[in-house]
Design an enzyme around this catalytic site. Structure first.
Site, PDB file in Angstrom:
ATOM      1  N   ARG A 130       0.818  -1.222   0.000  1.00 48.97           N
ATOM      2  CA  ARG A 130       0.000   0.000   0.000  1.00 48.97           C
ATOM      3  C   ARG A 130       0.847   1.267   0.000  1.00 48.97           C
ATOM      4  NH1 ARG A 130      -4.570   0.943   4.502  1.00 48.97           N
ATOM      5  NH2 ARG A 130      -2.924   1.244   6.049  1.00 48.97           N
ATOM      6  N   ARG A 173      -1.912  -3.261  15.041  1.00 50.48           N
ATOM      7  CA  ARG A 173      -3.233  -2.737  14.670  1.00 50.48           C
ATOM      8  C   ARG A 173      -4.213  -3.869  14.392  1.00 50.48           C
ATOM      9  NH1 ARG A 173      -0.476   0.353  10.818  1.00 50.48           N
ATOM     10  NH2 ARG A 173      -2.174   0.449   9.337  1.00 50.48           N
TER      11      ARG A 173
HETATM   12  P1  ADP Z   1      -5.795   1.644   9.789  1.00 55.33           P
HETATM   13  O1  ADP Z   1      -7.228   1.300   9.483  1.00 55.33           O
HETATM   14  O2  ADP Z   1      -4.836   1.144   8.757  1.00 55.33           O
HETATM   15  O3  ADP Z   1      -5.367   1.280  11.192  1.00 55.33           O
HETATM   16  P2  ADP Z   1      -6.454   4.520   9.877  1.00 55.33           P
HETATM   17  O4  ADP Z   1      -5.963   5.413   8.814  1.00 55.33           O
HETATM   18  O5  ADP Z   1      -7.929   4.272   9.946  1.00 55.33           O
HETATM   19  O6  ADP Z   1      -5.600   3.202   9.695  1.00 55.33           O
HETATM   20  O7  ADP Z   1      -5.987   5.064  11.313  1.00 55.33           O
HETATM   21  C1  ADP Z   1      -4.630   5.357  11.577  1.00 55.33           C
HETATM   22  C2  ADP Z   1      -4.420   5.563  13.082  1.00 55.33           C
HETATM   23  O8  ADP Z   1      -5.224   6.689  13.543  1.00 55.33           O
HETATM   24  C3  ADP Z   1      -4.845   4.414  13.988  1.00 55.33           C
HETATM   25  O9  ADP Z   1      -3.844   3.420  14.106  1.00 55.33           O
HETATM   26  C4  ADP Z   1      -5.079   5.160  15.309  1.00 55.33           C
HETATM   27  O10 ADP Z   1      -3.865   5.499  15.935  1.00 55.33           O
HETATM   28  C5  ADP Z   1      -5.736   6.455  14.847  1.00 55.33           C
HETATM   29  N1  ADP Z   1      -7.218   6.349  14.776  1.00 55.33           N
HETATM   30  C6  ADP Z   1      -7.965   6.464  13.642  1.00 55.33           C
HETATM   31  N2  ADP Z   1      -9.271   6.317  13.906  1.00 55.33           N
HETATM   32  C7  ADP Z   1      -9.364   6.099  15.248  1.00 55.33           C
HETATM   33  C8  ADP Z   1     -10.453   5.849  16.126  1.00 55.33           C
HETATM   34  N3  ADP Z   1     -11.711   5.811  15.686  1.00 55.33           N
HETATM   35  N4  ADP Z   1     -10.175   5.648  17.448  1.00 55.33           N
HETATM   36  C9  ADP Z   1      -8.920   5.693  17.910  1.00 55.33           C
HETATM   37  N5  ADP Z   1      -7.838   5.915  17.143  1.00 55.33           N
HETATM   38  C10 ADP Z   1      -8.042   6.119  15.815  1.00 55.33           C
END
Ligand code: ADP
Length: 231
Positions: A130, A173
């Site tokens: 990615r 994650r």
């Molecule tokens: P992915 O789905 O690959 O983990 P995202 O782009 O959705 O990546 O999120 C990146 C990071 O942002 C997460 O690992 C977390 O640290 C933070 N984050 C995003 N959305 C949330 C949420 N709803 N609650 C808590 N942390 C969040």
């Protein structure tokens, strides 16, 4: 004009959530509200939120429910999302966030929660290749790069590998997803709001599956074929 939608898309890292959310936001002409993109923008700008978020994100840890829901609440109170809806990507990620989202939307409710299902091995392969635009969040991959020299086709931003797409952060994650986010699937299922779709296949094919289940949900709610709500 296509009616809007209030949609949450769930799926583990690498399920293709970001790609599908962008496509669905174009299809339904509603904003793509991505907590990850909003946080990455805050980090890039060096805002107080970004400064707090960065180390959590680099480790792959979740930020506090309060902080996330304040950010999402603000975005969902803007006129564009209120008028036509949204495709919500990356939130809710915990049951507490889902409960707060329900309160935020009240008296409206989500139209549907779509769970994009993919085997973990496929998700890991997708994550390893990615690449994303640091400006608009558009997704690319090593096998599907932008046309010109890692420059985003949409906005001209730089296309890079995400800082949290290291093997250690990805595994962390995925583990958090199983522990904190997967229970949401049962939570929404109990409410009759969830539909699972197969996330394997090309982006176009998966998008068609998603649109079909959204249309089926519309039919269930409004069998007469009338447009729903005010949108
Ligand atoms: P992915 O789905 O690959 O983990 P995202 O782009 O959705 O990546 O999120 C990146 C990071 O942002 C997460 O690992 C977390 O640290 C933070 N984050 C995003 N959305 C949330 C949420 N709803 N609650 C808590 N942390 C969040």
């Amino acid at each position: 004009m296509v009616p809007g939608v209030r949609l949450v898309v769930l799926g583990k890292q690498g399920a293709g959530k970001g790609t599908q959310c962008v496509r669905l936001s174009h299809h339904y002409v509603v904003p793509h509200v991505s907590t990850g993109d909003m946080l990455r923008a805050a980090v890039k700008l060096g805002t107080p939120l970004g400064l707090r978020a960065q180390e959590f994100m680099d480790r792959g840890d979740l930020l506090s429910d309060g902080l996330i829901m304040e950010m999402v609440g603000e975005r969902l109170s803007e006129s564009d999302t209120r008028a036509r809806g949204f495709i919500l990507d990356g939130c809710p990620r915990t049951t507490a966030q889902a409960e707060q989202l329900e309160e935020l939307l009240h008296p409206d409710r989500l139209d549907l929660v779509v769970d994009l299902e993919v085997p973990t091995a496929l998700a890991m392969r997708r994550l390893a290749s990615r690449r994303v635009c640091i400006d608009c969040g558009e997704n690319y991959s090593v096998s599907n790069p932008p046309t010109v020299n890692w420059t985003c086709d949409i906005c001209g931003g730089e296309v890079v590998q995400r800082a949290d797409d290291t093997e250690a952060a990805i595994l962390h994650r995925l583990d958090l997803y199983e522990r904190q986010t997967a229970p949401l699937i049962a939570w929404y299922e109990k409410k009759g709001q969830l539909t699972r779709i197969n996330g394997a296949g090309s982006a176009v094919v998966v998008e068609r599956r998603a649109v079909r289940v959204v249309e089926e949900a519309r039919q269930r709610r409004h069998p007469s074929g009338d447009l729903w709500d005010h949108r």
